[in-house]
Design a protein around this motif. Structure first.
Motif, PDB file in Angstrom:
ATOM      1  N   SER A 155       0.833  -1.207   0.000  1.00 14.97           N
ATOM      2  CA  SER A 155       0.000   0.000   0.000  1.00 14.97           C
ATOM      3  C   SER A 155       0.861   1.248   0.000  1.00 14.97           C
ATOM      4  O   SER A 155       1.965   1.256   0.534  1.00 14.97           O
ATOM      5  CB  SER A 155      -0.884   0.044   1.251  1.00 14.97           C
ATOM      6  OG  SER A 155      -1.607  -1.145   1.358  1.00 14.97           O
ATOM      7  N   CYS A 156       0.296   2.295  -0.568  1.00 20.45           N
ATOM      8  CA  CYS A 156       0.994   3.577  -0.637  1.00 20.45           C
ATOM      9  C   CYS A 156       0.945   4.258   0.732  1.00 20.45           C
ATOM     10  O   CYS A 156      -0.099   4.304   1.369  1.00 20.45           O
ATOM     11  CB  CYS A 156       0.344   4.467  -1.694  1.00 20.45           C
ATOM     12  SG  CYS A 156       1.225   6.006  -1.961  1.00 20.45           S
ATOM     13  N   HIS A 157       2.087   4.770   1.162  1.00 20.05           N
ATOM     14  CA  HIS A 157       2.153   5.431   2.472  1.00 20.05           C
ATOM     15  C   HIS A 157       2.037   6.946   2.377  1.00 20.05           C
ATOM     16  O   HIS A 157       2.123   7.629   3.385  1.00 20.05           O
ATOM     17  CB  HIS A 157       3.479   5.098   3.166  1.00 20.05           C
ATOM     18  CG  HIS A 157       3.669   3.638   3.432  1.00 20.05           C
ATOM     19  ND1 HIS A 157       2.668   2.862   3.975  1.00 20.05           N
ATOM     20  CD2 HIS A 157       4.718   2.804   3.233  1.00 20.05           C
ATOM     21  CE1 HIS A 157       3.103   1.611   4.099  1.00 20.05           C
ATOM     22  NE2 HIS A 157       4.342   1.549   3.645  1.00 20.05           N
ATOM     23  N   ARG A 196      -0.924  12.122   0.980  1.00 16.46           N
ATOM     24  CA  ARG A 196      -1.547  12.988  -0.030  1.00 16.46           C
ATOM     25  C   ARG A 196      -2.042  12.199  -1.234  1.00 16.46           C
ATOM     26  O   ARG A 196      -2.544  12.764  -2.197  1.00 16.46           O
ATOM     27  CB  ARG A 196      -0.555  14.066  -0.492  1.00 16.46           C
ATOM     28  CG  ARG A 196      -0.100  15.020   0.602  1.00 16.46           C
ATOM     29  CD  ARG A 196       0.931  16.022   0.077  1.00 16.46           C
ATOM     30  NE  ARG A 196       2.031  15.364  -0.612  1.00 16.46           N
ATOM     31  CZ  ARG A 196       3.103  14.838  -0.014  1.00 16.46           C
ATOM     32  NH1 ARG A 196       3.221  14.912   1.294  1.00 16.46           N
ATOM     33  NH2 ARG A 196       4.044  14.240  -0.711  1.00 16.46           N
ATOM     34  N   CYS A 197      -1.866  10.873  -1.193  1.00 18.63           N
ATOM     35  CA  CYS A 197      -2.253  10.034  -2.336  1.00 18.63           C
ATOM     36  C   CYS A 197      -3.751   9.746  -2.310  1.00 18.63           C
ATOM     37  O   CYS A 197      -4.337   9.546  -1.241  1.00 18.63           O
ATOM     38  CB  CYS A 197      -1.468   8.726  -2.286  1.00 18.63           C
ATOM     39  SG  CYS A 197      -1.862   7.605  -3.644  1.00 18.63           S
ATOM     40  N   ILE A 198      -4.356   9.710  -3.471  1.00 17.17           N
ATOM     41  CA  ILE A 198      -5.800   9.443  -3.578  1.00 17.17           C
ATOM     42  C   ILE A 198      -6.162   8.087  -2.962  1.00 17.17           C
ATOM     43  O   ILE A 198      -7.270   7.903  -2.453  1.00 17.17           O
ATOM     44  CB  ILE A 198      -6.276   9.543  -5.062  1.00 17.17           C
ATOM     45  CG1 ILE A 198      -7.795   9.407  -5.179  1.00 17.17           C
ATOM     46  CG2 ILE A 198      -5.574   8.532  -5.959  1.00 17.17           C
ATOM     47  CD1 ILE A 198      -8.594  10.540  -4.570  1.00 17.17           C
ATOM     48  N   THR A 199      -5.211   7.141  -2.937  1.00 16.80           N
ATOM     49  CA  THR A 199      -5.514   5.828  -2.352  1.00 16.80           C
ATOM     50  C   THR A 199      -5.770   5.918  -0.852  1.00 16.80           C
ATOM     51  O   THR A 199      -6.317   4.994  -0.270  1.00 16.80           O
ATOM     52  CB  THR A 199      -4.362   4.824  -2.590  1.00 16.80           C
ATOM     53  OG1 THR A 199      -3.156   5.377  -2.047  1.00 16.80           O
ATOM     54  CG2 THR A 199      -4.160   4.534  -4.064  1.00 16.80           C
ATOM     55  N   SER A 200      -5.360   7.049  -0.225  1.00 22.68           N
ATOM     56  CA  SER A 200      -5.581   7.180   1.217  1.00 22.68           C
ATOM     57  C   SER A 200      -7.031   7.532   1.542  1.00 22.68           C
ATOM     58  O   SER A 200      -7.464   7.385   2.678  1.00 22.68           O
ATOM     59  CB  SER A 200      -4.635   8.228   1.814  1.00 22.68           C
ATOM     60  OG  SER A 200      -4.984   9.526   1.355  1.00 22.68           O
ATOM     61  N   ARG A 224       7.043   2.306  -7.835  1.00 21.55           N
ATOM     62  CA  ARG A 224       6.378   3.583  -7.576  1.00 21.55           C
ATOM     63  C   ARG A 224       4.859   3.407  -7.682  1.00 21.55           C
ATOM     64  O   ARG A 224       4.369   2.665  -8.516  1.00 21.55           O
ATOM     65  CB  ARG A 224       6.835   4.653  -8.571  1.00 21.55           C
ATOM     66  CG  ARG A 224       8.222   5.193  -8.264  1.00 21.55           C
ATOM     67  CD  ARG A 224       8.599   6.346  -9.189  1.00 21.55           C
ATOM     68  NE  ARG A 224       9.968   6.745  -8.945  1.00 21.55           N
ATOM     69  CZ  ARG A 224      10.346   7.607  -7.981  1.00 21.55           C
ATOM     70  NH1 ARG A 224       9.425   8.165  -7.219  1.00 21.55           N
ATOM     71  NH2 ARG A 224      11.607   7.899  -7.808  1.00 21.55           N
ATOM     72  N   CYS A 225       4.161   4.148  -6.817  1.00 18.85           N
ATOM     73  CA  CYS A 225       2.697   4.116  -6.797  1.00 18.85           C
ATOM     74  C   CYS A 225       2.172   4.621  -8.154  1.00 18.85           C
ATOM     75  O   CYS A 225       2.629   5.635  -8.671  1.00 18.85           O
ATOM     76  CB  CYS A 225       2.191   4.996  -5.665  1.00 18.85           C
ATOM     77  SG  CYS A 225       0.408   5.238  -5.676  1.00 18.85           S
ATOM     78  N   ALA A 226       1.213   3.913  -8.717  1.00 19.65           N
ATOM     79  CA  ALA A 226       0.672   4.279 -10.027  1.00 19.65           C
ATOM     80  C   ALA A 226      -0.090   5.606  -9.978  1.00 19.65           C
ATOM     81  O   ALA A 226      -0.273   6.256 -10.993  1.00 19.65           O
ATOM     82  CB  ALA A 226      -0.257   3.182 -10.538  1.00 19.65           C
ATOM     83  N   TYR A 227      -0.529   5.996  -8.788  1.00 22.30           N
ATOM     84  CA  TYR A 227      -1.349   7.205  -8.675  1.00 22.30           C
ATOM     85  C   TYR A 227      -0.504   8.441  -8.363  1.00 22.30           C
ATOM     86  O   TYR A 227      -0.660   9.476  -8.993  1.00 22.30           O
ATOM     87  CB  TYR A 227      -2.415   7.022  -7.590  1.00 22.30           C
ATOM     88  CG  TYR A 227      -3.294   5.832  -7.859  1.00 22.30           C
ATOM     89  CD1 TYR A 227      -4.373   5.933  -8.724  1.00 22.30           C
ATOM     90  CD2 TYR A 227      -3.018   4.590  -7.276  1.00 22.30           C
ATOM     91  CE1 TYR A 227      -5.169   4.829  -8.999  1.00 22.30           C
ATOM     92  CE2 TYR A 227      -3.806   3.480  -7.546  1.00 22.30           C
ATOM     93  CZ  TYR A 227      -4.879   3.612  -8.410  1.00 22.30           C
ATOM     94  OH  TYR A 227      -5.650   2.522  -8.684  1.00 22.30           O
ATOM     95  N   CYS A 228       0.385   8.328  -7.374  1.00 25.51           N
ATOM     96  CA  CYS A 228       1.112   9.523  -6.916  1.00 25.51           C
ATOM     97  C   CYS A 228       2.599   9.447  -7.221  1.00 25.51           C
ATOM     98  O   CYS A 228       3.333  10.385  -6.929  1.00 25.51           O
ATOM     99  CB  CYS A 228       0.882   9.740  -5.427  1.00 25.51           C
ATOM    100  SG  CYS A 228       1.712   8.519  -4.393  1.00 25.51           S
ATOM    101  N   ASP A 229       3.074   8.311  -7.760  1.00 24.28           N
ATOM    102  CA  ASP A 229       4.488   8.143  -8.127  1.00 24.28           C
ATOM    103  C   ASP A 229       5.445   8.093  -6.942  1.00 24.28           C
ATOM    104  O   ASP A 229       6.655   8.166  -7.117  1.00 24.28           O
ATOM    105  CB  ASP A 229       4.959   9.230  -9.107  1.00 24.28           C
ATOM    106  CG  ASP A 229       4.258   9.113 -10.436  1.00 24.28           C
ATOM    107  OD1 ASP A 229       4.597   8.214 -11.201  1.00 24.28           O
ATOM    108  OD2 ASP A 229       3.320   9.895 -10.681  1.00 24.28           O
TER     109      ASP A 229
HETATM  110 ZN   LIG Z   1       0.299   6.745  -3.908  1.00 22.50          ZN
END
Ligand SMILES: [Zn+2]
Lengths: 312, 140
Positions: B100-102, B105-109, B129-134
């Motif tokens: 999971s993305c930590h 500020r990422c939309i996945t949060s 790297r996260c596909a959404y926020c890099d």
């Molecule tokens: Zn992310």
């Protein structure tokens, strides 16, 4: 056939690298043509609607999109902050966009969360333009910068650009570098304090693309070589103490005095809003180009809308 | 279960010593009904020391997850006391719902029902790297 059941996979713009160099050149060409022949375009988007979904306020960007759509003869609907939208009631981005894409032909979306426009594009029936996702990507700013340089410098090849200020967190700069390193003969001069230097992965990208770059700490030292000077904001929250901030901020302020060694035809750019990175006295210098740049922003957005709607 | 004479099952072999428990936890092997054996710090001619996991049933395992934790792992499928399939794992290009993305500020949060997707950007340094926020993935 049920006419309501239209499902297609429209082209969106989330990151500047979604566009090929040929496509960027096409957009610049269209924007230049709109500037030359605005009458030819004033009805082209008649009966088309742009939805501006601004989950956080950005008056400047929203007005630019609104004006762009209106000059093409289209209509605009939408909201300008999350409080007045369904997001305030906890609706997901995916749901909001699925609904809005039933009403509009194209969406421009600004959101405080990084990656929100990408999520939106996956649930939308119409093209989604990322109008800024929390300091992550802002591709229409990059397109604006490219149109400005291209018009002022006669193209996007063979020039030296100085990027000054916060190169670590300032992702406007990262996107601009990624776009420009695909052209030939662009030399990057990176001007930043050690604390705010361009991240290593960006330098690796430049090396992989064969781009030439150099790093300077002082604006004065870099100035004589530059064809373009791109200023960015140095933000207070990036520093641990006030002292460092004030010292660095003041050494990256552009004044007429610091401009002395610059070329006569250098152009000064800034994504705006500025705080104090550029002294007001510079505004009257013929090299000051940041308001011109904002003007370019409207035309490149017009070109982008036409491109994504398949009208040009 | 006779650990050496496994009749039917799966052997995760050549696990880098110390990573056996992590694989066990990520694959949620504690939730299985079958017998699971973890051997830690076994001697290996190839690695010096290694961990091994054995399962006495053939089940679908998430190979991407195994590869993400340790791409040295080899997988032996055992049937009727013989290795009927041997496979190695490769660092996956894309990880879906494995990490999971930590980035707050990422939309996945905040977005519900969204897949956690990461792309491999540097195979040598194993950087995802996260596909959404890099944002680059790090353990913490
Ligand atoms: Zn992310």
């Amino acid at each position: 056939m049920d006419k309501l059941k239209v499902k297609n996979n429209p082209r969106s713009l989330i990151n500047i690298t979604d566009l090929s160099v040929a496509e960027i050149d096409h957009l610049i060409e269209t924007a230049n043509d709109i500037i030359e022949n605005p009458e030819a375009y004033q009805e082209i988007c008649a009966h088309k609607k742009l939805a501006t979904l601004f989950f956080e306020p950005s008056t400047r960007t929203r007005l630019s999109f609104t004006a762009a759509m209106q000059e093409l003869g289209g209509d605009v609907l939408g909201f300008s902050e999350a409080a007045s939208s369904s997001a305030a009631k906890g609706e997901s981005v995916a749901d909001t966009v699925q609904i809005v894409s039933l009403y509009a032909d194209i969406i421009a979306m600004r959101h405080p969360k990084e990656g929100a426009p990408l999520v939106a594009s996956r649930h939308s029936n119409v093209p989604v333009i990322n109008a800024g996702d929390g300091g992550h990507f802002h591709p229409t700013q990059t397109l604006t910068d490219l149109l400005t340089i291209s018009r002022k410098k006669g193209g996007l090849n063979n020039f030296t650009i100085g990027l000054c200020g916060d190169l670590k967190f300032g992702r406007t700069v990262h996107s601009l570098i990624e776009a420009l390193m695909r052209y030939t003969g662009v030399k990057f001069i990176l001007i930043a304090p050690p604390e705010l230097r361009l991240p290593k992965y960006m330098k690796e990208k430049m090396n992989a693309a064969g781009a030439e770059w150099a790093e300077y700490e002082k604006l004065e030292d870099a100035m004589p070589d530059l064809d373009v000077l791109y200023m960015t904001r140095v933000q207070k929250e990036r520093f641990f103490n006030e002292e460092d901030y004030v010292r660095l901020r003041d050494s990256y302020i552009l004044t007429l005095d610091r401009l002395k060694p610059a070329k006569k035809d250098m152009i000064i750019m800034h994504p705006l809003p500025r705080v104090n990175e550029i002294a007001v006295e510079v505004d009257n210098d013929p090299r000051a180009c940041y308001f011109y740049q904002a003007h370019c922003g409207k035309y490149i957005r017009e070109a982008l809308i036409l491109f994504l709607l398949g009208l040009k | 279960m006779n650990i050496d004479g496994l009749n039917n099952g799966i052997v995760l072999d050549h696990i880098t010593a110390g990573k056996g428990m992590q694989i066990y936890e990520m694959l949620k092997l504690d939730k299985l009904d079958c017998t699971v054996a973890i051997i830690q710090n076994a001697t290996s001619s190839k690695l010096g020391r290694k961990d091994i996991i054995k399962l006495d049933t053939v089940i679908d395992l998430n190979y991407d997850m195994i590869a993400f934790v340790d791409s040295n792992v080899t997988i032996d499928i055992i049937k009727d006391g013989r290795v009927c399939e041997k496979r190695s794992v490769k660092l996956p290009e894309t990880l879906k719902n494995i990490i999971s993305c930590h980035n707050p500020r990422c939309i996945t949060s905040t977005e519900q029902g969204i897949d956690q997707i990461f792309h491999l950007v540097d195979p040598d340094r194993r950087i995802y790297r996260c596909a959404y926020c890099d944002t680059e993935y790090s353990e913490k």
